[in-house]
Design an enzyme around this catalytic site. Structure first.
Site, PDB file in Angstrom:
ATOM      1  N   GLU A   1      24.995  28.881  32.339  1.00  0.00           N
ATOM      2  CA  GLU A   1      24.834  30.134  33.086  1.00  0.00           C
ATOM      3  C   GLU A   1      26.205  30.584  33.578  1.00  0.00           C
ATOM      4  O   GLU A   1      26.942  29.802  34.187  1.00  0.00           O
ATOM      5  CB  GLU A   1      23.898  29.931  34.278  1.00  0.00           C
ATOM      6  CG  GLU A   1      23.815  31.123  35.215  1.00  0.00           C
ATOM      7  CD  GLU A   1      22.897  30.874  36.424  1.00  0.00           C
ATOM      8  OE1 GLU A   1      21.955  30.070  36.291  1.00  0.00           O
ATOM      9  OE2 GLU A   1      23.145  31.460  37.493  1.00  0.00           O
TER      10      GLU A   1
ATOM     11  N   GLU B   1      27.681  37.678  41.866  1.00  0.00           N
ATOM     12  CA  GLU B   1      26.552  37.514  42.785  1.00  0.00           C
ATOM     13  C   GLU B   1      27.010  37.889  44.187  1.00  0.00           C
ATOM     14  O   GLU B   1      28.154  37.636  44.562  1.00  0.00           O
ATOM     15  CB  GLU B   1      26.042  36.071  42.802  1.00  0.00           C
ATOM     16  CG  GLU B   1      25.309  35.628  41.569  1.00  0.00           C
ATOM     17  CD  GLU B   1      24.757  34.220  41.736  1.00  0.00           C
ATOM     18  OE1 GLU B   1      23.537  34.064  41.907  1.00  0.00           O
ATOM     19  OE2 GLU B   1      25.579  33.275  41.705  1.00  0.00           O
TER      20      GLU B   1
END
Length: 348
Positions: free
Chosen positions: A136, A141
């Site tokens: 990932e 974020e």
């Protein structure tokens, strides 16, 4: 906000920077609706997605839509699917995947307690090997009201391993969040400023999973282990604005971004923006029934330019907008199963 001559740059084969990046795929969110050839929706809560998240993801226009050249992902406080919040999570899984390249998005973020937007990738083999063995890459974020974003790599090295850093920025304004990813390293950038890098050469640190193809995700989560839950200060609805997502690679043909399903292609109109008339050009690989129509910003059809069977080859058609008010319009080309929409701006 968009540079209207961006498509022209692709057509004439200009390079995006000195590293010889070539655009291989993008979604400019200039269409009337979310392009289902590019994105599919996650539906449900999936037991909190492993993070005790509170939202129920839907494919409703209430939670994801296109407006003014942006993809809007909208978190709402409402009882739906047994949960108290709804939102959206879009992914290119089984539609578009990439191994190495520059992946970037121009995004404006919400900043409230319990709100968690993300722009990220997962390995296409996730259904076979699970997480974190699929790898990932969190391109961006953000949680709560903090004044920084996170860039992080997750992988498996005899258990979950991760590495990342943060960079300060005002997330409530548009920024370009990106990674540059090759066989040797992954680098994270905000507005072209590098703030994080990890060595993955020769599978350093057990990073073999990030040498495989990955797909792209965009989502807006509510609550969860990391941000915590919304509180009395959190105001709904709240929105994540995505101006575009683009993928570049090196050593590819500059025109590859113009290759469309079944060989059809619709090029940018000339000029755009325009004052009275503009010309659309499009290519047809075989004789087909073609529809070329103009819609206003509310999706109402205002003009039919073409509605007939047309022969193989490149065609051009002019639209005269002299009798229409200024603003945003959309021109939609349909030919067989192919459909593409371009955003146009009429000046007054």
């Amino acid at each position: 906000m968009k540079k209207y001559f961006f498509i022209l740059m692709i057509i004439f084969g200009m390079q995006t920077n000195a590293q010889d990046w070539k655009l291989v795929w993008s979604d400019e969110f200039d269409s009337l609706n979310i392009n289902k050839n590019n994105w599919k929706f996650e539906i449900g809560n999936n037991n909190g997605w492993g993070n005790n998240e509170l939202q129920y993801y839907t494919n409703r226009a209430d939670n994801s839509t296109i407006k003014d050249g942006n993809l809007l992902i909208i978190a709402k406080q409402e009882l739906y699917g047994g949960k108290n919040y709804t939102s959206a999570r879009l992914k290119t899984q089984d539609l578009k995947s990439f191994k190495y390249g520059k992946i970037e998005g121009r995004i404006k973020l919400p900043a409230q307690q319990g709100i968690w937007p993300a722009f990220w990738t997962l390995g296409t083999n996730i259904n076979q090997v699970g997480w974190p063995k699929c790898g990932e890459i969190d391109i961006m974020e953000h949680i709560n009201k903090v004044n920084y974003v996170n860039g992080t790599l997750h992988w498996d090295n005899s258990g979950h391993a991760s590495y990342g850093k943060t960079i300060t920025c005002d997330v409530t304004k548009y920024h370009v969040y990106s990674i540059e990813w090759n066989e040797n390293a992954i680098k994270w950038f905000v507005d072209g400023n590098k703030y994080c890098e990890i060595n993955i050469a020769n599978n350093a640190g057990g990073t073999e999973e990030v040498h495989n193809p990955m797909f792209i995700l965009l989502n807006l989560a509510v609550g969860g282990n990391w941000p915590g839950n919304p509180d009395g200060t959190t105001v709904f609805p709240d929105t994540m604005f995505v101006d575009y997502v683009r993928v570049y690679q090196t050593g590819v043909t500059s025109g590859s971004a113009l290759q469309k399903k079944e060989g059809f292609s619709m090029e940018q109109n000339y000029p755009n923006p325009f004052n009275s008339t503009t010309t659309f050009s499009y290519s047809i690989p075989s004789t087909s029934s073609v529809s070329l129509k103009v819609f206003d910003a509310n999706g109402r059809e205002v003009s039919t330019i073409v509605n007939e069977k047309m022969q193989t080859g490149k065609h051009e058609r002019e639209w005269n907008g002299a009798g229409f008010p200024g603003g945003v319009y959309y021109c939609k080309l349909q030919a067989g199963q192919f459909e593409e929409t371009k955003r146009i701006v009429l000046l007054r």
